[in-house]
Design a protein around this motif. Structure first.
Motif, PDB file in Angstrom:
ATOM      1  N   SER A   1      13.162   2.769  10.234  1.00 58.77           N
ATOM      2  CA  SER A   1      11.779   3.353  10.928  1.00 58.77           C
ATOM      3  C   SER A   1      11.676   4.762  10.880  1.00 58.77           C
ATOM      4  O   SER A   1      10.858   5.609  10.522  1.00 58.77           O
ATOM      5  CB  SER A   1      11.615   2.784  12.350  1.00 58.77           C
ATOM      6  N   PHE A   2      12.845   5.397  11.183  1.00 57.81           N
ATOM      7  CA  PHE A   2      13.093   6.879  11.388  1.00 57.81           C
ATOM      8  C   PHE A   2      12.711   7.374   9.803  1.00 57.81           C
ATOM      9  O   PHE A   2      12.161   8.303   9.592  1.00 57.81           O
ATOM     10  CB  PHE A   2      14.246   7.252  11.737  1.00 57.81           C
ATOM     11  N   GLU A   3      13.398   6.824   8.822  1.00 59.24           N
ATOM     12  CA  GLU A   3      13.483   7.249   7.341  1.00 59.24           C
ATOM     13  C   GLU A   3      11.892   7.388   7.162  1.00 59.24           C
ATOM     14  O   GLU A   3      11.485   8.195   6.264  1.00 59.24           O
ATOM     15  CB  GLU A   3      14.266   6.429   6.414  1.00 59.24           C
ATOM     16  N   LEU A   4      11.055   6.298   7.355  1.00 57.21           N
ATOM     17  CA  LEU A   4       9.697   6.179   6.854  1.00 57.21           C
ATOM     18  C   LEU A   4       8.850   7.132   7.811  1.00 57.21           C
ATOM     19  O   LEU A   4       7.898   7.809   7.054  1.00 57.21           O
ATOM     20  CB  LEU A   4       9.400   4.646   7.202  1.00 57.21           C
ATOM     21  N   TYR A   5       9.054   7.352   8.789  1.00 56.42           N
ATOM     22  CA  TYR A   5       8.419   8.458   9.780  1.00 56.42           C
ATOM     23  C   TYR A   5       8.722   9.751   8.971  1.00 56.42           C
ATOM     24  O   TYR A   5       7.721  10.541   8.741  1.00 56.42           O
ATOM     25  CB  TYR A   5       8.814   8.277  10.994  1.00 56.42           C
ATOM     26  N   LEU A   6      10.003  10.013   8.757  1.00 53.89           N
ATOM     27  CA  LEU A   6      10.153  11.261   8.186  1.00 53.89           C
ATOM     28  C   LEU A   6       9.459  11.539   6.860  1.00 53.89           C
ATOM     29  O   LEU A   6       9.040  12.510   6.604  1.00 53.89           O
ATOM     30  CB  LEU A   6      11.772  11.350   7.985  1.00 53.89           C
TER      31      LEU A   6
ATOM     32  N   PHE B   1       0.758  -1.025  -0.029  1.00 53.79           N
ATOM     33  CA  PHE B   1       0.049   0.146  -0.059  1.00 53.79           C
ATOM     34  C   PHE B   1       0.961   1.068   0.004  1.00 53.79           C
ATOM     35  O   PHE B   1       0.740   2.288  -0.521  1.00 53.79           O
ATOM     36  CB  PHE B   1      -0.953  -0.111   1.466  1.00 53.79           C
ATOM     37  N   SER B   2       1.928   1.092   0.829  1.00 53.07           N
ATOM     38  CA  SER B   2       2.833   2.347   0.807  1.00 53.07           C
ATOM     39  C   SER B   2       3.428   2.733  -0.648  1.00 53.07           C
ATOM     40  O   SER B   2       3.795   3.930  -0.867  1.00 53.07           O
ATOM     41  CB  SER B   2       4.127   2.179   1.626  1.00 53.07           C
ATOM     42  N   GLU B   3       3.727   1.515  -1.467  1.00 44.87           N
ATOM     43  CA  GLU B   3       4.297   1.457  -2.822  1.00 44.87           C
ATOM     44  C   GLU B   3       3.140   2.306  -3.661  1.00 44.87           C
ATOM     45  O   GLU B   3       3.485   2.722  -4.966  1.00 44.87           O
ATOM     46  CB  GLU B   3       4.853   0.286  -3.273  1.00 44.87           C
TER      47      GLU B   3
ATOM     48  N   ARG C   1      -0.264   6.995   5.066  1.00 46.25           N
ATOM     49  CA  ARG C   1      -0.523   6.473   6.383  1.00 46.25           C
ATOM     50  C   ARG C   1       0.100   5.067   6.487  1.00 46.25           C
ATOM     51  O   ARG C   1       0.597   4.467   7.495  1.00 46.25           O
ATOM     52  CB  ARG C   1      -1.941   6.273   6.558  1.00 46.25           C
ATOM     53  N   ALA C   2       0.255   4.472   5.309  1.00 54.20           N
ATOM     54  CA  ALA C   2       1.012   3.087   5.295  1.00 54.20           C
ATOM     55  C   ALA C   2       2.462   3.464   5.511  1.00 54.20           C
ATOM     56  O   ALA C   2       2.947   2.401   6.087  1.00 54.20           O
ATOM     57  CB  ALA C   2       0.783   2.565   3.824  1.00 54.20           C
TER      58      ALA C   2
END
Length: 278
Positions: free
Chosen positions: A107-112, A78-80, A85-86
């Motif tokens: 995790s940090f990279e995705l949150y950012l 879904f993120s792709e 939100r994904a």
């Protein structure tokens, strides 16, 4: 909506399996793009909401066998497709090792990425990363700024953490009165942690006038929202008649609830009270 009603027992009994089935249908159905603002300030489409709820059910094992890898794969795909939100969801997975090897930097990279695109939960999570130095260099000022961004946009959890920052002087100058104001905003929004801290503020006169009655009222709200510290505080106040009429039965009941959830202070208070009786 039917999935949501069955999950929470609105107009019907709680049936996780039925909720799961409806979320599955919503997740796999191509809709006309209508948005449901009730579920999110970002107004995800019907299909998006279905996917997120479905992944949560797999993650928690509600209505289906728990499968963290399945939850991760649903949200990864879904993120792709571009869901912010994904991105936050899989950031949580990497932070905790849900369905994938734990990787705080990832995790940090995705949150950012999610935070920069406007996701309020990701902004709050990013604040945590900067606060604790998880996946990035510790930076209290950046932690405060990201949480403030989220709080100003309406995130009640972020409002609580902004209050904490002002209370402890973390990333911003210490200011108990401003901390109280942010705790109040978060508590009025329904966040149990803020309701508990608001009880503490009224009980001790931190950032506001000391008021035992209001302290009890806010502790009680937090306790009813399953906050363990609030449950312990409510029990103690019932035993002492602090801010409420003394009621030993209610005091024991609330302390027992907190004790059974692992709160050592509640267990000690309960033991001391029973020892005094004997």
């Amino acid at each position: 909506m039917l999935g949501f009603f069955h999950e929470h027992g609105i107009g019907t009994v709680v049936e996780y399996q039925t909720a799961f089935e409806y979320y599955s249908k919503a997740a796999s159905t191509v809709t006309d793009g209508d948005e449901i603002s009730t579920f999110s300030s970002l107004s995800e489409s019907n299909r998006a909401i279905g996917k997120i709820c479905l992944a949560n059910f797999y993650l928690e094992g509600k209505g289906v066998a728990q499968d963290e890898k399945k939850a991760f794969q649903i949200m990864l795909k879904f993120s792709e497709e571009g869901s912010i939100r994904a991105l936050n969801f899989i950031g949580v997975c990497y932070a905790n090792g849900y369905g994938v090897e734990k990787n705080e930097s990832k995790s940090f990279e995705l949150y950012l990425k999610s935070a920069e695109k406007g996701n309020l939960i990701a902004q709050c999570n990013l604040g945590y990363c900067y606060q604790e130095g998880e996946g990035t260099k510790e930076d209290k000022v950046k932690a405060f700024r990201w949480r403030l961004n989220s709080a100003l946009a309406g995130n009640i959890v972020a409002k609580y953490f902004v209050g904490d920052s002002f209370y402890y002087g973390t990333g911003i100058e210490k200011d108990e009165e401003t901390a109280f104001e942010w705790y109040l905003k978060s508590a009025e929004g329904g966040y149990d942690g803020a309701q508990c801290d608001l009880g503490f503020c009224y009980g001790t006169g931190s950032g506001t006038s000391q008021n035992d009655k209001k302290a009890f009222e806010w502790y009680l709200k937090g306790a009813k929202n399953e906050n363990i510290i609030s449950q312990r505080a409510v029990g103690a106040r019932y035993l002492r008649g602090n801010g409420i009429e003394k009621d030993i039965i209610e005091g024991i009941r609330w302390l027992t609830l907190a004790k059974n959830k692992g709160n050592e202070e509640a267990a000690n208070l309960l033991m001391d009270f029973l020892d005094d009786l004997l």
